[in-house]
Write an enzyme that holds these catalytic residues in place. Sequence first.
Site, PDB file in Angstrom:
ATOM      1  CB  CYS A  43      -0.940   0.002   1.194  1.00 55.57           C
ATOM      2  SG  CYS A  43      -2.181  -1.281   1.071  1.00 55.57           S
ATOM      3  CG  HIS A  83      -3.123   3.558   2.067  1.00 52.96           C
ATOM      4  ND1 HIS A  83      -3.566   3.211   0.818  1.00 52.96           N
ATOM      5  CD2 HIS A  83      -3.196   2.432   2.832  1.00 52.96           C
ATOM      6  CE1 HIS A  83      -3.886   1.913   0.829  1.00 52.96           C
ATOM      7  NE2 HIS A  83      -3.669   1.432   2.037  1.00 52.96           N
ATOM      8  CG  ASN A 143      -6.653  -0.641   0.850  1.00 57.81           C
ATOM      9  OD1 ASN A 143      -5.995  -0.134  -0.061  1.00 57.81           O
ATOM     10  ND2 ASN A 143      -6.103  -1.188   1.916  1.00 57.81           N
TER      11      ASN A 143
END
Length: 337
Positions: A115, A255, A285
Amino acid sequence: MKITAAITGVGSYVPDYVLTNQELETLVDTTDEWILSRTGIKERHILKGENQGTSVMGIKAVKQLLAKTGNKAEDIDLLICATTTPDLVFPATANIISAAVGATKAFSFDMQAACSGFMYALATGSQFIATGTYKKVVVVGADKMSSIIDYTDRATCIIFGDGAGAVLLEPNTEGLGLLDQELHSDGNGEQYLHQKAGGSRRPPSADTVAHREHYVYQEGAAVFKFAVKNMADVAAQVSERNGLSADTIDWLVPHQANKRIIDATAHRVGIGPEKVMLNIHKYGNTTNGTIPLCLSDYEQQLRKGDNLIIAAFGGGFTWGALYLKWAYDPKPDPRTA
Ligand code: UT7
């Protein structure tokens, strides 16, 4: 004169199919209320169809970026694709994207940092600009997370979605662009977040498939604790050492893994929700897609000189924060003007 790397354009793409919390209720034992209250996610986009890899979305994002900024693909010097779900083990998805968009001069490679990959790639691409080596660097963040998600595992299938974004980096001599960075990794985090098979340690076999080892394995609560602490700490550290405070930070670009992690990071740097880019409710996500998708969604609200703190945390573990000054005011989109 000091050269910095500035973002001079943004493109993005999410696939059409929308996987809602209501549909997930039919797949696993969960509820819309649980997902929304524990993660902030309402829906995510999924890339459907045979032979559709991550590059499909990356190509669309880069084509949009080039059209919006009026750049020609053959002028790109370097293209980096941050992805955890490459089309193939090799060649790099970045090579596939470059060929498809016609970036004939560019050398290209993938970056894998889960990520945090887009943030790492942005920092890496910026070095080639800041040293004066290249003039046009494209950084793509793209993932087809649905290709490695077990839709019988309620702890992971509710979180992830598919999507891509891309930015153009160009030299700036006005003090705009990437000004500071603090990047970290700790391989001891592997035990909490990984994919068990498919790599060289455990190549694909009938056994790995039968044991469902080609999916994301996550110990959510443990990852959550590390994410909250490290993402908030590093965002605060980069803000403080650049003399930024709640008043002078214009945007936090976090994020998008869990709204509770985002809220904790915003709280730690002392800013209210009006300064936090948030689109987790729409996309979930998307791993490497989250940060460029935020920049794309908020592009019309960004002003030249705005102070942005980008922060991420992901598998590895990997984490960090960047400080950048936004380099342009909103401009009419040449595709529609
Ligand atoms: O982006 C890369 C890094 N990843 C992250 O940052 C993700 C970090 N982790 C998280 O976002 C959260 O840990 C999750 C959203 C994954 C899980 O939320 P949580 O509040 O940490 O839940 P938990 O794992 O501690 O589980 C609490 C309870 C458990 O039930 P019991 O054992 O208390 O009876 C789970 O089985 O919630 C249950 N649960 C669910 N219930 C309904 C887990 N998933 C679900 C679900 N629906 N989808």
